[in-house]
Design a protein around this motif. Structure first.
Motif, PDB file in Angstrom:
ATOM      1  N   VAL A 184     -64.796  55.395   2.888  1.00  0.00           N
ATOM      2  CA  VAL A 184     -63.449  55.194   3.415  1.00  0.00           C
ATOM      3  C   VAL A 184     -63.470  55.349   4.929  1.00  0.00           C
ATOM      4  O   VAL A 184     -64.141  56.232   5.454  1.00  0.00           O
ATOM      5  N   LEU A 185     -62.719  54.492   5.603  1.00  0.00           N
ATOM      6  CA  LEU A 185     -62.515  54.621   7.043  1.00  0.00           C
ATOM      7  C   LEU A 185     -61.077  55.028   7.281  1.00  0.00           C
ATOM      8  O   LEU A 185     -60.150  54.423   6.726  1.00  0.00           O
ATOM      9  N   GLU A 186     -60.895  56.073   8.083  1.00  0.00           N
ATOM     10  CA  GLU A 186     -59.575  56.617   8.386  1.00  0.00           C
ATOM     11  C   GLU A 186     -59.398  56.691   9.894  1.00  0.00           C
ATOM     12  O   GLU A 186     -60.367  56.830  10.638  1.00  0.00           O
ATOM     13  N   GLY A 187     -58.163  56.616  10.322  1.00  0.00           N
ATOM     14  CA  GLY A 187     -57.829  56.732  11.737  1.00  0.00           C
ATOM     15  C   GLY A 187     -56.432  56.222  11.978  1.00  0.00           C
ATOM     16  O   GLY A 187     -55.822  55.597  11.105  1.00  0.00           O
ATOM     17  N   ILE A 188     -55.925  56.446  13.179  1.00  0.00           N
ATOM     18  CA  ILE A 188     -54.574  56.003  13.500  1.00  0.00           C
ATOM     19  C   ILE A 188     -54.543  54.485  13.632  1.00  0.00           C
ATOM     20  O   ILE A 188     -55.585  53.837  13.792  1.00  0.00           O
ATOM     21  N   ASP A 189     -53.331  53.927  13.545  1.00  0.00           N
ATOM     22  CA  ASP A 189     -53.171  52.489  13.753  1.00  0.00           C
ATOM     23  C   ASP A 189     -53.752  52.118  15.112  1.00  0.00           C
ATOM     24  O   ASP A 189     -53.536  52.817  16.104  1.00  0.00           O
ATOM     25  N   GLY A 190     -54.509  51.028  15.139  1.00  0.00           N
ATOM     26  CA  GLY A 190     -55.100  50.567  16.382  1.00  0.00           C
ATOM     27  C   GLY A 190     -56.450  51.176  16.706  1.00  0.00           C
ATOM     28  O   GLY A 190     -57.042  50.877  17.744  1.00  0.00           O
ATOM     29  N   SER A 191     -56.971  52.034  15.826  1.00  0.00           N
ATOM     30  CA  SER A 191     -58.253  52.690  16.103  1.00  0.00           C
ATOM     31  C   SER A 191     -59.459  51.827  15.736  1.00  0.00           C
ATOM     32  O   SER A 191     -60.591  52.187  16.055  1.00  0.00           O
ATOM     33  N   GLY A 192     -59.232  50.711  15.064  1.00  0.00           N
ATOM     34  CA  GLY A 192     -60.339  49.812  14.742  1.00  0.00           C
ATOM     35  C   GLY A 192     -60.840  49.906  13.312  1.00  0.00           C
ATOM     36  O   GLY A 192     -61.931  49.417  13.013  1.00  0.00           O
ATOM     37  N   LYS A 193     -60.065  50.506  12.417  1.00  0.00           N
ATOM     38  CA  LYS A 193     -60.512  50.675  11.032  1.00  0.00           C
ATOM     39  C   LYS A 193     -60.866  49.345  10.366  1.00  0.00           C
ATOM     40  O   LYS A 193     -61.898  49.238   9.720  1.00  0.00           O
ATOM     41  N   SER A 194     -60.011  48.359  10.524  1.00  0.00           N
ATOM     42  CA  SER A 194     -60.254  47.074   9.862  1.00  0.00           C
ATOM     43  C   SER A 194     -61.528  46.420  10.374  1.00  0.00           C
ATOM     44  O   SER A 194     -62.355  45.958   9.583  1.00  0.00           O
ATOM     45  N   GLU A 195     -61.693  46.394  11.670  1.00  0.00           N
ATOM     46  CA  GLU A 195     -62.903  45.789  12.259  1.00  0.00           C
ATOM     47  C   GLU A 195     -64.151  46.553  11.839  1.00  0.00           C
ATOM     48  O   GLU A 195     -65.162  45.962  11.450  1.00  0.00           O
ATOM     49  N   GLN A 196     -64.099  47.875  11.920  1.00  0.00           N
ATOM     50  CA  GLN A 196     -65.282  48.664  11.567  1.00  0.00           C
ATOM     51  C   GLN A 196     -65.568  48.602  10.072  1.00  0.00           C
ATOM     52  O   GLN A 196     -66.733  48.656   9.663  1.00  0.00           O
ATOM     53  N   SER A 197     -64.541  48.459   9.246  1.00  0.00           N
ATOM     54  CA  SER A 197     -64.749  48.277   7.805  1.00  0.00           C
ATOM     55  C   SER A 197     -65.526  46.989   7.553  1.00  0.00           C
ATOM     56  O   SER A 197     -66.471  46.964   6.756  1.00  0.00           O
ATOM     57  N   ARG A 198     -65.109  45.919   8.228  1.00  0.00           N
ATOM     58  CA  ARG A 198     -65.815  44.633   8.081  1.00  0.00           C
ATOM     59  C   ARG A 198     -67.264  44.745   8.550  1.00  0.00           C
ATOM     60  O   ARG A 198     -68.175  44.248   7.892  1.00  0.00           O
ATOM     61  N   ARG A 199     -67.469  45.413   9.668  1.00  0.00           N
ATOM     62  CA  ARG A 199     -68.826  45.567  10.198  1.00  0.00           C
ATOM     63  C   ARG A 199     -69.701  46.400   9.260  1.00  0.00           C
ATOM     64  O   ARG A 199     -70.861  46.070   9.038  1.00  0.00           O
ATOM     65  N   LEU A 200     -69.140  47.475   8.726  1.00  0.00           N
ATOM     66  CA  LEU A 200     -69.903  48.310   7.793  1.00  0.00           C
ATOM     67  C   LEU A 200     -70.266  47.516   6.545  1.00  0.00           C
ATOM     68  O   LEU A 200     -71.413  47.558   6.083  1.00  0.00           O
ATOM     69  N   ALA A 201     -69.309  46.790   5.995  1.00  0.00           N
ATOM     70  CA  ALA A 201     -69.574  45.991   4.794  1.00  0.00           C
ATOM     71  C   ALA A 201     -70.652  44.956   5.073  1.00  0.00           C
ATOM     72  O   ALA A 201     -71.557  44.749   4.257  1.00  0.00           O
ATOM     73  N   SER A 202     -70.587  44.320   6.219  1.00  0.00           N
ATOM     74  CA  SER A 202     -71.594  43.329   6.599  1.00  0.00           C
ATOM     75  C   SER A 202     -72.975  43.982   6.714  1.00  0.00           C
ATOM     76  O   SER A 202     -73.984  43.431   6.234  1.00  0.00           O
ATOM     77  N   TRP A 203     -73.034  45.149   7.328  1.00  0.00           N
ATOM     78  CA  TRP A 203     -74.310  45.849   7.468  1.00  0.00           C
ATOM     79  C   TRP A 203     -74.869  46.246   6.105  1.00  0.00           C
ATOM     80  O   TRP A 203     -76.072  46.079   5.847  1.00  0.00           O
TER      81      TRP A 203
END
Length: 142
Positions: free
Chosen positions: A7-26
């Motif tokens: 799970v990725l957690e953080g405030i709105d605008g912290s990049g959770k969606s982008e980092q989730s995509r990057r982690l899944a890709s990796w």
């Protein structure tokens, strides 16, 4: 290989969606099967929450919490648990910690929230990645 729930957690605008995509890709590049997801979902209860968040409907703090709980129940039963049972990793943008933060910010007691969520028996993530960012910077990103 054992399936992992991350799970990725953080405030709105912290990049959770982008980092989730990057982690899944990796993870996929490592040969793993991955399911990407987020909360609130696009299911019935997630749509109710979003309608409330856009100001289209009214809801008390307790009703809003119920939206999250029902959305998570459907999410866990319909996607997270089946994916893990198939041996797939699950990368989720927001989960229980977000519910605790948002509902506590709306005035519900954190300890009571934790107890209610604990009674639901939601699966614990194998790892939680906390994305930290100054609030002003996150607001700029939004």
């Amino acid at each position: 290989m054992t399936a992992r729930f991350i799970v990725l957690e953080g405030i709105d605008g912290s990049g959770k969606s982008e980092q989730s995509r990057r982690l899944a890709s990796w993870l996929r590049a490592q040969g793993r099967r991955v399911v990407e997801t987020r909360e609130p979902t696009d299911g019935e209860w997630g749509r109710r929450y979003r309608a409330w968040a856009r100001g289209e409907t009214e809801a008390s703090a307790d009703e809003e919490l119920q939206y999250f709980i029902e959305d998570r129940k459907a999410h866990v039963a319909g996607l997270i648990e089946p994916a893990l049972a198939r041996g797939e990793d699950v990368v989720c943008d927001r989960y229980v910690a977000s519910t605790l933060a948002y509902q506590a910010a709306h005035g519900l007691a954190r300890e009571a929230l934790a107890a209610v969520l604990g009674e639901c028996g939601f699966p614990e993530p194998d790892g939680v990645l906390w994305l930290r960012m100054p609030v002003l910077r996150a607001l700029e990103r939004l």
